[in-house]
Design a protein around this motif. Structure first.
Motif, mmCIF file in Angstrom:
data_model
loop_
_atom_site.group_PDB
_atom_site.id
_atom_site.type_symbol
_atom_site.label_atom_id
_atom_site.label_comp_id
_atom_site.label_asym_id
_atom_site.label_seq_id
_atom_site.Cartn_x
_atom_site.Cartn_y
_atom_site.Cartn_z
ATOM 1 N N SER A 328 0.815 -1.223 0.000
ATOM 2 C CA SER A 328 0.000 0.000 0.000
ATOM 3 C C SER A 328 0.848 1.274 0.000
ATOM 4 C CB SER A 328 -0.960 -0.005 1.197
ATOM 5 O OG SER A 328 -0.218 0.037 2.390
ATOM 6 N N GLY A 329 2.174 1.124 -0.153
ATOM 7 C CA GLY A 329 3.049 2.298 -0.225
ATOM 8 C C GLY A 329 3.309 2.930 1.118
ATOM 9 N N LYS A 330 3.073 2.166 2.190
ATOM 10 C CA LYS A 330 3.294 2.692 3.539
ATOM 11 C C LYS A 330 4.262 1.759 4.270
ATOM 12 C CE LYS A 330 -1.402 4.632 3.762
ATOM 13 N NZ LYS A 330 -2.716 4.476 4.420
ATOM 14 N N ARG A 331 4.281 1.886 5.584
ATOM 15 C CA ARG A 331 5.097 0.992 6.415
ATOM 16 C C ARG A 331 4.401 0.838 7.752
ATOM 17 N NH1 ARG A 331 7.323 4.250 10.293
ATOM 18 N NH2 ARG A 331 7.678 6.443 9.760
ATOM 19 N N LEU A 332 4.881 -0.082 8.590
ATOM 20 C CA LEU A 332 4.340 -0.185 9.945
ATOM 21 C C LEU A 332 5.009 0.884 10.813
ATOM 22 C CD1 LEU A 332 4.310 -4.066 10.528
ATOM 23 C CD2 LEU A 332 2.417 -2.591 9.824
ATOM 24 N N PRO A 333 4.326 1.347 11.874
ATOM 25 C CA PRO A 333 4.956 2.327 12.763
ATOM 26 C C PRO A 333 5.958 1.669 13.712
ATOM 27 C CG PRO A 333 2.780 1.730 13.595
ATOM 28 C CD PRO A 333 2.956 0.990 12.293
ATOM 29 N N THR A 334 6.866 2.461 14.254
ATOM 30 C CA THR A 334 7.704 1.970 15.355
ATOM 31 C C THR A 334 6.855 2.036 16.633
ATOM 32 O OG1 THR A 334 8.509 4.156 16.000
ATOM 33 C CG2 THR A 334 9.778 2.973 14.300
ATOM 34 N N GLU A 335 7.302 1.388 17.681
ATOM 35 C CA GLU A 335 6.495 1.442 18.913
ATOM 36 C C GLU A 335 6.492 2.851 19.506
ATOM 37 O OE1 GLU A 335 7.591 -0.681 22.520
ATOM 38 O OE2 GLU A 335 9.610 -1.000 21.794
#
Ligand SMILES: [Fe+2]
Length: 467
Positions: A328-335
């Motif tokens: 989706s052209g995004k990434r997961l967040p860091t904590e």
């Protein structure tokens, strides 16, 4: 002064006794709809039989009695072996994959053991006020109760794996979505206090010129417990970032499946791609393909995925969440990015216990165990629980994967051997709790952790993006 401390101890003991009774009772409420045969089955190596949970949580309190109740006599050496989970310091134990290979102790015997431990514990708690180590004991009892709340959530996972819609869950009606939750919140970077409690060394940090110090961190007055792995609070630097206001939904995820997301190596980490091929993954756990239609099975039955399109996706691994994010052209967040969104109010520049502030969680703010939904709620069903940036359902519904490795925070000190400290390797952090998490167990700083391939827990995600 001496009498004030004594009074505080009396009131703390009373509230621990109340919590003890309610937590212990709830475990038995969860297993109450089970038939006797259900208690001893282990459906996979990574699952546990319900009978084991009700004994193991009692074993935890028995180890406390052994250490602190003079002349306490162990109930059964066999039980110490069968109900120890992974504690090397408490002696030999049955291998985890073998918990379901024994019919003894019977369910009746395990319940009797549980009642014995309860009687001993309540008698013991009634007598601790005069003991010099009373405060230490109360801390350990609280840990035992937090531990039991973790096992209540694990019981929900195990019962789902074992019975799913055959379990007679006491289901409450699901709330409808009342708002559209769209777009991404833009969140400013700078220095952020990550973790629970008052910072212990913030003043000695060298701060980059122009950095946002965000003021002193207030104590978490509404929350009197946190695990050692949430401490100490410490400053981290964040770049500006954007975070999805809504969790990724089944509908979003169905699109990823339909365009061949599970067949295209380019979205996957190498390790994830190996698992997809080895395990023949084509969808999240509990999704089934019937006549070319994806169905989702949960505690209330089997439903076409389209009917659940506006609910958060759950039972995805870190690999699947990461693949979707890349597609989706995004990434997961860091904590740290997740926690800033969940616990920082840009208007007051204060940090809070929850996204909505310091008020305790209730059933109008988040979908946790007490809501009795036994499933994620529709996106937009909990506008009262949103943060200042308009992000919703950060607490409850599904645990949210982050890219962060589960490692000790700088300055970490273990408060209980083998509880959290020995797991600081090869696991990823998840945040926010799920529909199976008890309300009393959760706060924005809570760190859960699982391996990247695991998806038997209630795990979902929202995406982030650089700005
Ligand atoms: Fe445990």
């Amino acid at each position: 002064m001496a009498s004030t401390i004594a009074e505080m101890l009396v009131s703390k003991t009373r509230s621990i006794i109340d919590l003890y009774k309610s937590v212990r009772a709830r475990t038995m409420q969860i297993v109450a709809p089970l038939e006797i045969e259900d208690y001893v089955i282990q459906t996979a190596e990574f699952m546990s039989p319900p009978r084991w949970h009700i004994g193991h949580t009692s074993w935890f309190f028995e180890t406390l009695l052994q250490a602190h109740q003079p002349a306490y006599k162990v109930y059964s050496e066999d039980y110490l072996f069968y109900f120890n989970s992974y504690y090397e310091g408490f002696g030999e134990r049955i291998a985890r994959p073998k918990r379901g290979t024994r019919s003894r102790p019977t369910v009746k015997d395990t319940v009797a053991y549980r009642q014995h431990v309860d009687e001993q514990m309540l008698r013991f708690l009634a007598s601790i006020e005069n003991k010099p180590e009373a405060s230490t004991i109360l801390t350990l009892v609280r840990l035992g109760l937090e531990h039991e709340m973790q096992h209540q959530e694990l019981l929900v996972y195990d019962i789902k794996h074992l019975l799913c819609d055959q379990y007679d869950a006491p289901l409450n009606p699901a709330p409808a979505s009342s708002v559209e939750v769209e777009g991404m919140a833009e969140i400013e970077g700078g220095l952020f206090w990550l973790g629970y409690g008052v910072a212990s060394w913030g003043s000695s940090l060298t701060v980059r010129e122009g950095a946002d110090l965000s003021g002193a961190r207030p104590p978490h007055s509404k929350n009197d417990f946190a695990f050692d792995n949430e401490k100490p609070a410490h400053q981290v630097f964040l770049q500006d970032y954007a975070l999805d206001r809504a969790l990724v939904s089944n509908g979003d995820y169905l699109e990823f499946i339909r365009v061949g997301g599970y067949q295209n190596f380019r979205w996957w980490f190498s390790e994830g791609w190996e698992v997809v091929n080895r395990e023949q993954w084509r969808a999240p756990l509990y999704w089934e393909l019937h006549d070319d239609k994806w169905m989702i099975r949960d505690f209330s039955g089997q439903h076409p995925a389209e009917e659940k399109a506006n609910e958060p996706v759950s039972h995805v691994s870190f690999y699947e969440a990461s693949a979707f994010a890349k597609w989706s052209g995004k990434r997961l967040p860091t904590e740290a990015e997740w926690e800033k969104a969940a616990a920082f109010d840009p208007k007051t520049r204060q940090q809070t216990t929850f996204p909505w502030g310091n008020h305790p969680v209730d059933e109008t703010k988040a979908n946790l165990f007490e809501n009795g939904l036994w499933a994620p709620a529709t996106i937009g069903a909990f506008p009262n629980g949103q943060n200042s940036y308009g992000c919703q359902q950060m607490i409850g519904d599904v645990w949210e994967w982050t890219t962060s490795d589960y490692v000790p925070y700088p300055g970490f000190k273990s408060e209980f051997d083998e509880y959290n400290d020995k797991w600081f390797v090869n696991q990823k952090v998840l945040r926010g709790g799920s529909y199976a998490t008890p309300q009393a167990h959760l706060r924005a700083t809570y760190r859960n952790f699982f391996h990247a391939h695991e998806r038997w827990m209630v795990s979902g995600f929202r995406c982030a993006k650089d700005m």
